[in-house]
Design an enzyme around this catalytic site. Structure first.
Site, PDB file in Angstrom:
ATOM      1  N   GLU A   1      77.644 -40.092 -52.022  1.00 22.68           N
ATOM      2  CA  GLU A   1      78.857 -40.882 -51.870  1.00 22.68           C
ATOM      3  C   GLU A   1      79.187 -41.106 -50.394  1.00 22.68           C
ATOM      4  O   GLU A   1      79.517 -42.227 -49.967  1.00 22.68           O
ATOM      5  CB  GLU A   1      80.034 -40.182 -52.567  1.00 22.68           C
ATOM      6  CG  GLU A   1      79.881 -40.021 -54.061  1.00 22.68           C
ATOM      7  CD  GLU A   1      79.156 -38.736 -54.457  1.00 22.68           C
ATOM      8  OE1 GLU A   1      79.184 -38.399 -55.654  1.00 22.68           O
ATOM      9  OE2 GLU A   1      78.566 -38.084 -53.566  1.00 22.68           O
TER      10      GLU A   1
ATOM     11  N   GLU B   1      86.157 -25.228 -58.934  1.00 21.20           N
ATOM     12  CA  GLU B   1      84.782 -25.230 -58.427  1.00 21.20           C
ATOM     13  C   GLU B   1      84.360 -23.818 -58.040  1.00 21.20           C
ATOM     14  O   GLU B   1      83.194 -23.448 -58.197  1.00 21.20           O
ATOM     15  CB  GLU B   1      84.645 -26.174 -57.233  1.00 21.20           C
ATOM     16  CG  GLU B   1      83.202 -26.409 -56.809  1.00 21.20           C
ATOM     17  CD  GLU B   1      83.058 -27.549 -55.827  1.00 21.20           C
ATOM     18  OE1 GLU B   1      82.921 -28.711 -56.268  1.00 21.20           O
ATOM     19  OE2 GLU B   1      83.099 -27.291 -54.605  1.00 21.20           O
TER      20      GLU B   1
ATOM     21  N   GLY C   1      82.414 -25.964 -48.488  1.00 16.44           N
ATOM     22  CA  GLY C   1      83.139 -27.205 -48.288  1.00 16.44           C
ATOM     23  C   GLY C   1      84.607 -27.114 -48.646  1.00 16.44           C
ATOM     24  O   GLY C   1      85.463 -27.642 -47.938  1.00 16.44           O
ATOM     25  N   ARG C   2      84.923 -26.418 -49.737  1.00 11.23           N
ATOM     26  CA  ARG C   2      86.330 -26.353 -50.160  1.00 11.23           C
ATOM     27  C   ARG C   2      87.156 -25.401 -49.310  1.00 11.23           C
ATOM     28  O   ARG C   2      88.366 -25.288 -49.508  1.00 11.23           O
ATOM     29  CB  ARG C   2      86.406 -25.978 -51.637  1.00 11.23           C
ATOM     30  CG  ARG C   2      85.646 -24.728 -52.033  1.00 11.23           C
ATOM     31  CD  ARG C   2      85.478 -24.669 -53.551  1.00 11.23           C
ATOM     32  NE  ARG C   2      84.648 -23.571 -54.004  1.00 11.23           N
ATOM     33  CZ  ARG C   2      83.321 -23.604 -54.060  1.00 11.23           C
ATOM     34  NH1 ARG C   2      82.673 -24.686 -53.639  1.00 11.23           N
ATOM     35  NH2 ARG C   2      82.630 -22.583 -54.524  1.00 11.23           N
TER      36      ARG C   2
ATOM     37  N   HIS D   1     109.692 -35.819 -65.961  1.00 13.91           N
ATOM     38  CA  HIS D   1     109.804 -37.028 -66.774  1.00 13.91           C
ATOM     39  C   HIS D   1     108.434 -37.479 -67.272  1.00 13.91           C
ATOM     40  O   HIS D   1     108.271 -38.630 -67.682  1.00 13.91           O
ATOM     41  CB  HIS D   1     110.478 -38.134 -65.968  1.00 13.91           C
ATOM     42  CG  HIS D   1     111.880 -37.797 -65.583  1.00 13.91           C
ATOM     43  ND1 HIS D   1     112.969 -38.126 -66.363  1.00 13.91           N
ATOM     44  CD2 HIS D   1     112.386 -37.117 -64.518  1.00 13.91           C
ATOM     45  CE1 HIS D   1     114.080 -37.684 -65.792  1.00 13.91           C
ATOM     46  NE2 HIS D   1     113.746 -37.069 -64.669  1.00 13.91           N
TER      47      HIS D   1
ATOM     48  N   LYS E   1      74.232 -34.132 -59.511  1.00 10.52           N
ATOM     49  CA  LYS E   1      73.664 -34.933 -58.420  1.00 10.52           C
ATOM     50  C   LYS E   1      72.212 -35.306 -58.723  1.00 10.52           C
ATOM     51  O   LYS E   1      71.789 -36.457 -58.526  1.00 10.52           O
ATOM     52  CB  LYS E   1      73.735 -34.157 -57.104  1.00 10.52           C
ATOM     53  CG  LYS E   1      75.132 -34.021 -56.506  1.00 10.52           C
ATOM     54  CD  LYS E   1      75.062 -33.245 -55.196  1.00 10.52           C
ATOM     55  CE  LYS E   1      76.433 -33.081 -54.569  1.00 10.52           C
ATOM     56  NZ  LYS E   1      76.370 -32.304 -53.306  1.00 10.52           N
TER      57      LYS E   1
ATOM     58  N   LYS F   1      78.062 -31.793 -44.907  1.00 11.86           N
ATOM     59  CA  LYS F   1      77.319 -30.623 -44.421  1.00 11.86           C
ATOM     60  C   LYS F   1      75.842 -30.956 -44.260  1.00 11.86           C
ATOM     61  O   LYS F   1      75.205 -30.599 -43.268  1.00 11.86           O
ATOM     62  CB  LYS F   1      77.514 -29.445 -45.371  1.00 11.86           C
ATOM     63  CG  LYS F   1      76.827 -28.169 -44.887  1.00 11.86           C
ATOM     64  CD  LYS F   1      77.100 -26.990 -45.795  1.00 11.86           C
ATOM     65  CE  LYS F   1      78.501 -26.467 -45.609  1.00 11.86           C
ATOM     66  NZ  LYS F   1      78.726 -25.198 -46.360  1.00 11.86           N
TER      67      LYS F   1
END
Length: 530
Positions: A209, A350, A264-265, A381, A491, A203
């Protein structure tokens, strides 16, 4: 007003004391031919999805009180405000209009803007998929590298995995999110740069990253002989900061827009989903959007007592705030949905991992539980032993697909049998007075969500269902689900520590880091110096 002050909340607290020791298996056993089956009373459908919530620790009175809680918390009014584009993210002064990204109404907020960008995406995707878009050596694109993190990676990656049967066989999509260099290095070793297109999704176009990985990939092109002027054939950007994308070297016509009013999500429905459209094509991407829109309409128009997102949100609050459940399990019985738990972790944790309310006051109750999960039957399992015989209450969402994506029907029958058996076993339990080690307490609550088939439309509805569930819970808790200031803190500290790690001099005494962090930095620097 705090949720705890609502009459329905107080009534639920009193009702909880009367129901705490009740057993779900007794309720099922008490059914007779003259009363509607519990499963019938507690099953609803909407947006192409069926929800059986009968294996929950509720009675009809519980359910009525929960619906009353939603009404007293003014869910209907808050829902209308979000869809209308009012400011529902007060700390950033923004609307939250992810629903507009898939709206079919030309009068929806920003409709012209959204459809202009969709048309631009579609034209670009058709050029790439038809081999009209060529790399700098004249070869068609065969590898897509999506560079982004959080919502810029989790959603697109999950959808590409889930809809792989609908994807172009000659187009591989890779996702780079982690700043750990092992990830980008592994992908560089497996792709041909001459046939690779990178989508840089950020954005701000400043995300640590994302931009670190983008610069590394850009440098790899140069190192392998690509002219810098030709990189425009291999990089496109998705951002709300087009100037920064252009400064990075992306041509203005190859920058796709995302907007501040989409978190963003919640962004896979926008140009952040460009990798999805490239993989499955515009028609299937639009079917994904149409499924989400169908769930939007169900959420917007269905009565609260028949509303799937509202029901799931209320059940979550029932267990989190009254039973004290610390976590929530997502168990998709479809291998294609293996990335869904990770996607929902960000969506719910978040969004609702907050400790202050809309007035800036500490909340007097627990908010988002820890969400986790894995596909069935693998989870059986791994961790289901704890669900059956452990001491922790873990509400579970089982997600099953009735029509398989493959032709191995015997496998699919076994898969569904396991899914339905696990929810029954968690509810029923097992008495074993003569062999205590065989005892399973049961009374573990679960929902079962049924999809007819894992088609793009059904997946879109499923994702929108969880989006709206998250919103409803936030509305009842009176928190803001659309900001993430805790992420920003990490950040800022990361930037300061990176500077300290890169410094050649030892840390000064007045440096602001605590003694543990200072020692970690010094140890890392000592190792690096060797």
């Amino acid at each position: 007003m705090s949720a705890t002050a609502l009459p329905a909340w107080r009534a639920l607290a009193a009702h909880f004391e009367t129901i705490l020791d009740a057993r779900m298996r007794d309720w099922f056993a008490a059914e007779d031919a003259y009363s509607p089956a519990r499963a019938q009373r507690f099953t609803r459908a909407g947006g192409g999805i069926t929800l059986d919530f009968s294996k929950n620790r509720i009675t009809e009175h519980t359910f009525a009180l929960l619906v009353q809680l939603a009404r007293e918390a003014e869910i209907e009014q808050k829902r209308t405000a979000m869809f209308a584009g009012e400011i529902v993210n007060p700390t950033e002064g923004r609307a939250a209009l992810h629903t507009a990204l898939r709206a079919g109404d030309a009068k929806a907020p920003h409709a012209a803007l959204i459809h202009r960008e969709l048309d631009k995406m579609t034209a670009f995707v058709e050029r790439v998929r038809s081999a009209q878009w060529l790399g700098y050596t004249g070869k068609p694109i065969r590898s897509i590298v999506n560079i982004g993190i959080g919502g810029s990676a989790l959603g697109p990656k999950m959808v590409c995995e889930a809809l792989h049967p609908f994807g172009a066989a000659d187009l591989e999509v890779h996702f780079v999110s982690n700043v750990d260099g092992a990830e980008i290095q592994h992908i560089l070793a497996s792709i041909d740069l001459e046939t690779t297109l990178a989508i840089v999704v950020s954005k701000t176009f400043t995300t640590l990253e994302t931009m670190s990985n983008a610069r590394t990939l850009r440098a790899a092109f140069i190192q392998r002989g690509a002219p810098e002027a030709a990189l425009g054939r291999h990089f496109v950007g998705v951002t709300a900061n087009p100037q920064a994308a252009v400064q990075f070297g992306i041509a203005p016509e190859h920058v796709f827009e995302m907007w501040g009013w989409v978190g963003g999500r919640y962004s896979l429905w926008s140009a952040a989903g460009l990798s999805i459209m490239l993989k499955v094509g515009p028609a299937h991407f639009n079917a994904l959007r149409a499924g989400a829109q169908a769930m939007d309409q169900h959420f917007l128009n269905a009565p609260l007592e028949d509303n799937l997102p509202v029901i799931m949100a209320l059940l979550g609050i029932w267990y989190r705030n009254f039973f004290g459940a610390q976590s929530y399990l997502i168990a998709p019985y479809a291998s294609a949905l293996r990335e869904l738990p990770a996607y929902l972790q960000q969506l719910e944790m978040e969004s609702n991992g907050k400790s202050v309310d809309l007035d800036g006051q500490p909340v007097p109750y627990a908010t988002a539980p820890a969400l986790w999960g894995a596909p069935g039957t693998n989870g059986q399992h791994a961790f289901f032993q704890m669900l059956h015989q452990g001491t922790t209450l873990v509400p579970t969402d089982f997600i099953a697909v009735l029509k398989p994506e493959h032709s191995l029907i015997d496998h699919h029958v076994k898969l569904l049998a396991n899914c339905f058996a696990q929810s029954e076993a968690l509810m029923r339990g097992q008495d074993a007075s003569r062999a205590p080690h065989l005892r399973c307490p049961g009374n573990q609550p679960s929902n079962t969500l049924l999809l007819d088939a894992l088609m793009p439309r059904a997946l879109g509805a499923l994702l929108a269902l969880y989006e709206h569930k998250t919103f409803v819970q936030a509305a009842i808790w009176r928190i803001n689900p659309f900001d993430q200031w805790g992420v920003e803190l990490g950040k800022r500290l990361g930037i300061a520590i990176e500077q300290a790690l890169n410094a050649t001099a030892a840390l000064e005494e007045e440096d602001v880091h605590d003694s543990s962090t200072r020692a970690l930095i010094e140890r890392a620097k000592q190792w690096s110096a060797k």
